[in-house]
Design an enzyme around this catalytic site. Structure first.
Site, PDB file in Angstrom:
ATOM      1  N   GLY A  25      10.441 134.806   9.353  1.00  0.00           N
ATOM      2  CA  GLY A  25       9.598 135.692  10.161  1.00  0.00           C
ATOM      3  C   GLY A  25       8.689 134.968  11.137  1.00  0.00           C
ATOM      4  O   GLY A  25       7.807 135.577  11.726  1.00  0.00           O
ATOM      5  N   ASP A  53       9.985 138.917  19.929  1.00  0.00           N
ATOM      6  CA  ASP A  53       9.998 137.487  19.571  1.00  0.00           C
ATOM      7  C   ASP A  53      10.145 136.613  20.813  1.00  0.00           C
ATOM      8  O   ASP A  53       9.371 135.685  21.034  1.00  0.00           O
ATOM      9  CB  ASP A  53      11.169 137.177  18.629  1.00  0.00           C
ATOM     10  CG  ASP A  53      10.885 137.557  17.202  1.00  0.00           C
ATOM     11  OD1 ASP A  53      10.018 138.420  16.992  1.00  0.00           O
ATOM     12  OD2 ASP A  53      11.525 136.987  16.299  1.00  0.00           O
TER      13      ASP A  53
HETATM   14  O1  PMV Z   1      11.780 138.519  11.175  1.00  0.00           O
HETATM   15  P1  PMV Z   1      11.427 138.302  12.583  1.00  0.00           P
HETATM   16  O2  PMV Z   1      10.328 137.356  12.796  1.00  0.00           O
HETATM   17  O3  PMV Z   1      12.589 137.997  13.450  1.00  0.00           O
HETATM   18  O4  PMV Z   1      10.790 139.656  13.108  1.00  0.00           O
HETATM   19  C1  PMV Z   1      11.540 140.808  13.183  1.00  0.00           C
HETATM   20  C2  PMV Z   1      10.715 141.891  13.761  1.00  0.00           C
HETATM   21  C3  PMV Z   1      11.393 143.243  13.724  1.00  0.00           C
HETATM   22  O5  PMV Z   1      10.469 144.160  14.303  1.00  0.00           O
HETATM   23  C4  PMV Z   1      11.674 143.671  12.303  1.00  0.00           C
HETATM   24  C5  PMV Z   1      12.686 143.245  14.519  1.00  0.00           C
HETATM   25  C6  PMV Z   1      12.506 143.119  16.015  1.00  0.00           C
HETATM   26  O6  PMV Z   1      13.510 142.823  16.680  1.00  0.00           O
HETATM   27  O7  PMV Z   1      11.408 143.343  16.544  1.00  0.00           O
END
Ligand code: PMV
Length: 316
Positions: A101, A150
């Site tokens: 995450g 991201d």
């Molecule tokens: O797990 P990560 O850091 O790639 O975060 C994902 C965030 C979500 O909202 C669950 C998916 C997204 O694409 O925004």
């Protein structure tokens, strides 16, 4: 030699709901970074090297495992319409924990895209906007339907208030009136963003009314959190984190390990704590004052956090 880096990231508010068009807030985590270097290759071809991932291959022979790195390079090549790349060695390293995450995939892609574009003097691809958009294309390979948050935060390297929109995402920066002191505790449990996002989609398809209401709740919290961050109201930010965590629990993306860390941080005096990212593993974030930092850090470690990073978020 040309070198570029990109930071890790943490989602403060609105994960999952952001995929469905609700606003979310994410911040760069600058203590951990991905670094890419580009040098001339003495032998023929483009060589991709990522010692942490045990990758050392030629671009033409890149396998599925090397795909993200190869995809980042190909994005630049395609966008610049280069029939052929010069002979290069592209080396990537990262101290961002993977599958937890903190945006390690996006950071590796963004650093590679920026270093390669600079090396080839493709200045139109060196802007934050261009790096973000090419990184998004790479993210799609891994995540299927990424919201775009991201790639945005790692490319711009600033706190962002983000809303997924057509034809163009809404990206706003905002003022952090009082620095946000975050502890980021890793459960050590790897989690696949794609798998969790897919599962939330299935649940949403099965009960749209309930999930739309949950996403609306997250959106309202993110909007309120932005105001609280601009007001410097740390108590309110902490309260909103706890409220967001409640909704994430209802989406079933929390886990026992995450809850254990969140409870420990809260009992030790954190102003608020929640999971960050896709959930079912990965990291929790806890908002703390300077006075409580050590107590909360110790509590997180005792409750099983593998690592605890401190990140202080400012406006700069
Ligand atoms: O797990 P990560 O850091 O790639 O975060 C994902 C965030 C979500 O909202 C669950 C998916 C997204 O694409 O925004």
């Amino acid at each position: 030699m040309t070198r570029a880096t990109a930071p890790g990231k943490a989602i403060l508010f609105g994960e999952h709901a952001v995929v469905y068009g609700r606003p979310a807030i994410a911040v760069p985590v600058t203590q951990v970074r991905a670094t890419a270097t580009v040098t001339a290759n003495q032998t023929e071809g483009v060589r991709l090297v990522a010692p942490d991932l045990a990758i050392d291959t030629l671009l033409d022979r890149a396998s599925a495992q090397d795909q993200a790195l190869a995809a980042a390079v190909r994005q630049v090549q395609q966008k610049a319409r280069l029939a052929q790349l010069p002979d290069l060695v592209i080396t990537v390293s990262s101290d961002i924990p993977i599958a937890s995450g903190l945006g390690s995939g996006a950071a590796v892609a963004a650093a590679t895209i920026r270093a390669l574009s600079r090396h080839l003097e493709l200045w139109q691809l060196c802007t934050d906007e261009a790096v973000s958009s090419l990184t998004y294309e790479v993210e799609k390979i891994h995540h299927g339907t990424p919201s775009g948050i991201d790639n945005t935060v790692v490319a711009y390297e600033r706190p962002v208030y983000f809303m997924r929109q057509q034809p163009q995402n809404q990206i706003e920066t905002f003022y952090v009136t009082r620095p946000l002191r975050l502890l980021i505790g890793d459960t050590g449990v790897h989690s696949s963003t794609k798998a969790v996002v897919d599962d939330v989609r299935h649940q949403w398809q099965a009960d749209r009314e309930r999930f739309e209401a949950l996403f609306d709740g997250c959106g309202r919290i993110a909007a309120a959190a932005r105001l609280a961050i601009e007001d410097g109201d740390l108590q309110e930010i902490g309260r909103l984190m706890a409220e967001n965590q409640q909704l994430l629990q209802e989406m079933t993306v929390s886990s026992r390990a995450l809850e254990r860390l969140i409870t420990a941080a809260t009992r030790a005096g954190a102003l608020g704590a929640k999971l960050s990212g896709a959930g079912r593993g990965g990291n929790v974030i806890a908002l703390v004052t300077e006075e409580k930092e050590t107590a909360v850090r110790d509590a997180l470690s005792t409750a099983g956090a593998r690592t605890v990073l401190t990140s202080v978020i400012n406006s700069t």
